[in-house]
Design an enzyme around this catalytic site. Structure first.
Site, PDB file in Angstrom:
ATOM      1  CE1 TYR A 155      -3.021 -13.249 -16.945  1.00 48.80           C
ATOM      2  CE2 TYR A 155      -2.742 -14.443 -14.890  1.00 48.80           C
ATOM      3  CZ  TYR A 155      -2.292 -13.513 -15.803  1.00 48.80           C
ATOM      4  OH  TYR A 155      -1.132 -12.852 -15.574  1.00 48.80           O
ATOM      5  CD  GLU A 198       0.364 -13.985 -11.400  1.00 50.85           C
ATOM      6  OE1 GLU A 198       0.223 -13.582 -12.576  1.00 50.85           O
ATOM      7  OE2 GLU A 198       0.872 -13.303 -10.499  1.00 50.85           O
ATOM      8  CE  LYS A 249      -3.689  -4.811  -4.950  1.00 55.35           C
ATOM      9  NZ  LYS A 249      -2.513  -4.212  -5.541  1.00 55.35           N
ATOM     10  CB  CYS A 266       4.205  -9.182  38.771  1.00 53.07           C
ATOM     11  SG  CYS A 266       3.490  -8.634  40.310  1.00 53.07           S
ATOM     12  CB  ALA A 312      -0.932  -0.006   1.207  1.00 54.44           C
ATOM     13  CD  GLU A 313       5.192   3.327   3.731  1.00 54.34           C
ATOM     14  OE1 GLU A 313       5.791   4.305   4.168  1.00 54.34           O
ATOM     15  OE2 GLU A 313       5.190   2.215   4.287  1.00 54.34           O
ATOM     16  CE1 TYR A 314       7.675   0.325  -5.577  1.00 52.50           C
ATOM     17  CE2 TYR A 314       5.541  -0.119  -6.587  1.00 52.50           C
ATOM     18  CZ  TYR A 314       6.909   0.084  -6.703  1.00 52.50           C
ATOM     19  OH  TYR A 314       7.500   0.061  -7.938  1.00 52.50           O
ATOM     20  CB  CYS A 367       4.269  -5.390  38.977  1.00 50.41           C
ATOM     21  SG  CYS A 367       2.586  -5.459  38.361  1.00 50.41           S
ATOM     22  CE  LYS A 372      -3.561  -7.850  -9.576  1.00 50.15           C
ATOM     23  NZ  LYS A 372      -2.309  -8.095  -8.854  1.00 50.15           N
ATOM     24  CB  CYS A 396      -0.391  -8.361  41.193  1.00 50.06           C
ATOM     25  SG  CYS A 396      -0.475  -7.182  39.826  1.00 50.06           S
ATOM     26  CD  GLU A 421      -9.764 -14.306 -15.133  1.00 46.16           C
ATOM     27  OE1 GLU A 421      -8.545 -14.263 -14.894  1.00 46.16           O
ATOM     28  OE2 GLU A 421     -10.249 -14.435 -16.269  1.00 46.16           O
ATOM     29  CB  CYS A 468       0.748  -4.549  42.400  1.00 48.68           C
ATOM     30  SG  CYS A 468       2.065  -5.741  42.058  1.00 48.68           S
ATOM     31  CG  ASP A 471       0.629 -11.763  -4.170  1.00 46.38           C
ATOM     32  OD1 ASP A 471       1.264 -11.228  -5.102  1.00 46.38           O
ATOM     33  OD2 ASP A 471       0.733 -11.415  -2.987  1.00 46.38           O
TER      34      ASP A 471
HETATM   35  S1  IVH Z   1      -5.026 -10.305 -16.362  1.00 40.29           S
HETATM   36  C1  IVH Z   1      -4.272  -6.880 -19.120  1.00 40.29           C
HETATM   37  N1  IVH Z   1      -5.765 -12.092 -14.585  1.00 40.29           N
HETATM   38  O1  IVH Z   1      -1.788  -9.366 -11.920  1.00 40.29           O
HETATM   39  C2  IVH Z   1      -4.586  -8.044 -18.278  1.00 40.29           C
HETATM   40  N2  IVH Z   1      -3.747 -10.898 -14.222  1.00 40.29           N
HETATM   41  O2  IVH Z   1      -1.555  -6.152 -12.648  1.00 40.29           O
HETATM   42  C3  IVH Z   1      -3.587  -8.217 -17.205  1.00 40.29           C
HETATM   43  N3  IVH Z   1      -2.571 -11.543 -12.178  1.00 40.29           N
HETATM   44  O3  IVH Z   1       1.157  -9.083 -13.220  1.00 40.29           O
HETATM   45  C4  IVH Z   1      -3.500  -9.529 -16.618  1.00 40.29           C
HETATM   46  N4  IVH Z   1      -4.006 -13.078 -11.515  1.00 40.29           N
HETATM   47  O4  IVH Z   1       0.490 -11.405 -13.451  1.00 40.29           O
HETATM   48  C5  IVH Z   1      -4.833 -11.178 -14.932  1.00 40.29           C
HETATM   49  N5  IVH Z   1      -6.533 -13.703 -13.103  1.00 40.29           N
HETATM   50  C6  IVH Z   1      -5.614 -12.799 -13.458  1.00 40.29           C
HETATM   51  C7  IVH Z   1      -4.465 -12.553 -12.670  1.00 40.29           C
HETATM   52  C8  IVH Z   1      -3.561 -11.586 -13.091  1.00 40.29           C
HETATM   53  C9  IVH Z   1      -2.864 -12.457 -11.237  1.00 40.29           C
HETATM   54  C10 IVH Z   1      -1.368 -10.661 -12.169  1.00 40.29           C
HETATM   55  C11 IVH Z   1      -0.642 -10.597 -13.485  1.00 40.29           C
HETATM   56  C12 IVH Z   1      -0.180  -9.173 -13.589  1.00 40.29           C
HETATM   57  C13 IVH Z   1      -0.953  -8.443 -12.539  1.00 40.29           C
HETATM   58  C14 IVH Z   1      -1.788  -7.374 -13.220  1.00 40.29           C
END
Ligand code: IVH
Length: 670
Positions: free
Chosen positions: A229, A177, A317, A429, A36-38, A411, A117, A434, A115, A414, A119
């Site tokens: 995918y 993936e 996300k 303690c 999130a910070e990135y 402590c 996503k 206590c 789908e 107490c 990781d």
């Molecule tokens: S579609 C233009 N489907 O997420 C379409 N990506 O930011 C882009 N990822 O690095 C990809 N699961 O490696 C798609 N079911 C999924 C995914 C997926 C993981 C990853 C993908 C990419 C990143 C997209």
């Protein structure tokens, strides 16, 4: 609005920071900031560059799609760039996505494919006339790395495609993936740890490390999987929808995620995202969101893409599970046995939908090991319903005046003498009177898995102790409605409820009572075993150390702790009073009852429909059996409910008898 010089300065800072974090993340696999910070750094940079387009340079990280190809593998130019996805952080963002689509294609109806996503690591595979020709990582989106030899070792990457369909195309490129299933990841880390080798921080790093191995033989030994995918140029091959393309991938022998669903309208998409997020911990892979794609390929074509992402897809996300925040203070809390626990007081931060203000630092050694200081910025994590913890200190952000924490020798409640027993990591303690200890003991006594006294919350306990109405467990049972009504925020009705709940707890039985007493080293499991073996309190109190230590999982140390507890006159007196007040000191069905499951061990996996997991465990233990958490050759039965985890596979592999729920019910009732 910033003036130009300011913007230029800030842009330079942001780029440097992003480069630094990219390097740590991709090359060293040792990130210092949360995702999130990135993302926030990247967003700030992008918005500054949008406001000052003249300051955009070709090396800006906003022009890369992520990832840093290294010199180890041959570079591969992707024929069409592997774009990244725009993010939707909230439900509103998802709805805005739908509104945007409608603006672009007025009057059109939209169906979506949703789908998980994954990781993991994005890859592209090229097949020539159905044979795997080349496999590459996504790299920076334009140029990846040729990792064909490594990808070939992954069982779920077909080397030759099933006949017909995609196999007949002269050349296809499919994308997907690569990931490492969580249970396999845990196993890998355990074995690395045993071998004294460094472990991986998460399944994604483990998968990325394995795919980018110099030696494919090492990759082969790593438990990698793949989900596909997309098929590049699917429309040209005659497919009309993304859903159809996924079906063709399946037919050709590729793994396609079974969780994928087609959703008509954005409400159905929102519903899917919520459902998957709620189940994220039951999936066998890490998913960090949901990818939502417009289903119709013609609509995809019309919508097109920006320089960074397609307009026809978005990544929803999940709530972040890692965050960074500041340690404002380190306090010491007193537990029920007098153990002093250091707790970091944090600047409040949102983590996976919960506001976090405190995080336990466990003990003095842990504070030293992680070198947490007051004023430090820390990375914290919370996975599923697991209690949040400090992953690491971000030392780069340590202020000059960050103060080291000194463990107090008194402590904090107490002011009693505190000491650290030799060979132990904790401070304790020594004052058994206590009030903080008594409060913690009472809270534990009434907790759900102990005597389960509803309404005996923290506020009530604090007042009962502060007003000296309760000095030990037995005093609880003598409380009157009038006494309770004198406490703050207690009307007649609520006082009656509390007194009734206390009285109702008398019949919980020996095993819960033992747990409730807070005997050192005796938690729920040990209590259940002791209750099942001895059946009644007098027998247990009369048992010698040898007799106590005889059972499974109860060693001499626990036996000694139990003996020491019962030899203490004050403890004996309280137990005697509890008995006199009518608290049940026996276990129904234990010791006396039939024990047909003596010597049998069970592992439970999946959800049972007729009973909870706790009830199943109780049932097994009352019949003399044992419940353990890992499957080995010595396991007698694995009970498999709905949506079982990897334990069912373990059972099959090891040849352990598998029972479904009806078979289990028959067995325990035999
Ligand atoms: S579609 C233009 N489907 O997420 C379409 N990506 O930011 C882009 N990822 O690095 C990809 N699961 O490696 C798609 N079911 C999924 C995914 C997926 C993981 C990853 C993908 C990419 C990143 C997209």
């Amino acid at each position: 609005m910033r003036d130009r010089a300011d913007a230029q300065q800030r842009i330079a800072e942001l780029r440097e920071a992003i480069h630094h974090h990219d390097y740590l993340y991709y090359v060293e696999a040792r990130p210092e900031v949360s995702d999130a910070e990135y993302d926030a750094l990247m967003r700030e940079l992008r918005s500054l560059e949008t406001a000052h387009p003249e300051l955009v340079t070709p090396d800006s990280p906003t022009l890369r799609v992520g990832g840093t190809p290294t010199a180890l593998f041959k570079p591969v130019e992707h024929r069409t760039p592997m774009l990244s996805l725009d993010n939707a952080m909230t439900e509103d963002d998802l709805r805005e996505f739908a509104t945007r689509l409608a603006r672009f294609l007025p009057g059109a109806e939209f169906a979506y494919v949703c789908e998980p996503k994954i990781d993991g690591l994005g890859v592209a595979l090229v097949y020539e006339r159905g044979r795997l020709g080349r496999g590459a990582t996504r790299g920076d989106g334009r140029t990846g790395e040729d990792v064909t030899a490594n990808l070939r070792t992954i069982g779920s990457v077909p080397v030759v495609l099933g006949r017909g369909g995609l196999a007949d195309e002269p050349e296809i490129e499919v994308r997907g993936e690569v990931y490492m299933p969580r249970p396999e990841f845990d196993r890998l880390n355990r074995s690395l740890e045993e071998a004294g080798e460094p472990t991986f921080a998460n399944p994604r790093n483990a998968a990325a490390g394995a795919v980018r191995q110099k030696d494919p033989a090492v990759t082969r030994r790593r438990p990698l999987r793949i989900f596909l995918y997309s098929v590049s140029g699917a429309a040209r091959m005659g497919f009309a929808t993304h859903a159809e393309t996924l079906e063709a991938l399946r037919t050709a022998g590729f793994k396609v995620n079974d969780e994928i669903e087609r959703c008509v309208g954005i409400d159905a998409v929102v519903d899917y995202c919520r459902r998957i997020e709620a189940r994220r911990d039951t999936l066998e892979y890490d998913a960090d969101g949901v990818v939502v794609k417009v289903d119709t390929l013609e609509q995809q074509r019309q919508l097109g893409a920006t320089a960074h992402h397609p307009r026809w897809a978005i990544a929803f996300k999940f709530a972040a599970r890692q965050a960074t925040t500041v340690v404002e203070a380190i306090e010491v809390q007193v537990g029920k046995t007098g153990i002093l626990t250091p707790v970091a007081k944090l600047r409040a931060v949102e983590l996976a939908g919960v506001t976090i203000r405190n995080v336990s630092l466990h003990n003095e050694d842990e504070v030293r090991r992680k070198d947490v200081r007051i004023g430090d910025t820390v990375l914290i994590e919370r996975a599923g319903d697991v209690i949040p913890y400090v992953v690491q200190v971000i030392t780069a952000k340590r202020p000059a005046d960050a103060a080291e924490f000194r463990f107090p020798d008194r402590c904090p409640v107490c002011d009693g003498h505190a000491f650290r027993p030799e060979g132990e990591a904790y401070w304790r303690c020594t004052n058994t009177a206590c009030p903080a200890q008594l409060k913690a003991r009472l809270r534990h006594y009434g907790s759900r898995r102990a005597m389960d006294i509803e309404h005996l919350g923290e506020a009530a306990v604090d007042q009962l102790v502060d007003r000296k109405l309760v000095e030990n467990f037995a005093d609880l049972y003598r409380l009157t409605v009038e006494q309770v009504m004198e406490l703050e925020r207690q009307g007649e009705k609520s006082a009656q409820n509390l007194v009734a709940a206390i009285q109702a707890s008398k019949t919980r039985g020996l095993s819960r009572l033992l747990n409730a007493l807070g005997i050192p080293m005796v938690g729920e499991r040990v209590s259940q075993q002791l209750a099942a073996r001895f059946g009644r309190m007098e027998r247990l109190m009369a048992a010698s150390e040898e007799e106590l230590a005889h059972g499974h999982g109860i060693g001499t140390e626990i036996a000694r702790a139990v003996r020491a507890f019962f030899e203490d006159d004050a403890n004996r007196a309280v137990i005697e009073r509890l008995g006199a007040l009518g608290v049940v000191m026996t276990e129904a069905g234990a010791a006396e009852g039939p024990r047909p499951l003596e010597g049998k061990t069970f592992v439970l996996t999946g959800t049972l429909t007729g009973m909870t997991r706790d009830e199943a465990r109780d049932l097994i233990q009352r019949r003399g059996g044992r419940v353990t958490s890992t499957v080995s050759k010595k396991t007698s039965y694995v009970v498999v409910g709905e949506a079982p985890g990897s334990k069912a596979d373990d059972a099959r592999r090891l040849g352990v008898t598998i029972l479904d729920e009806p078979a289990f019910v028959v067995l325990v009732n035999a």
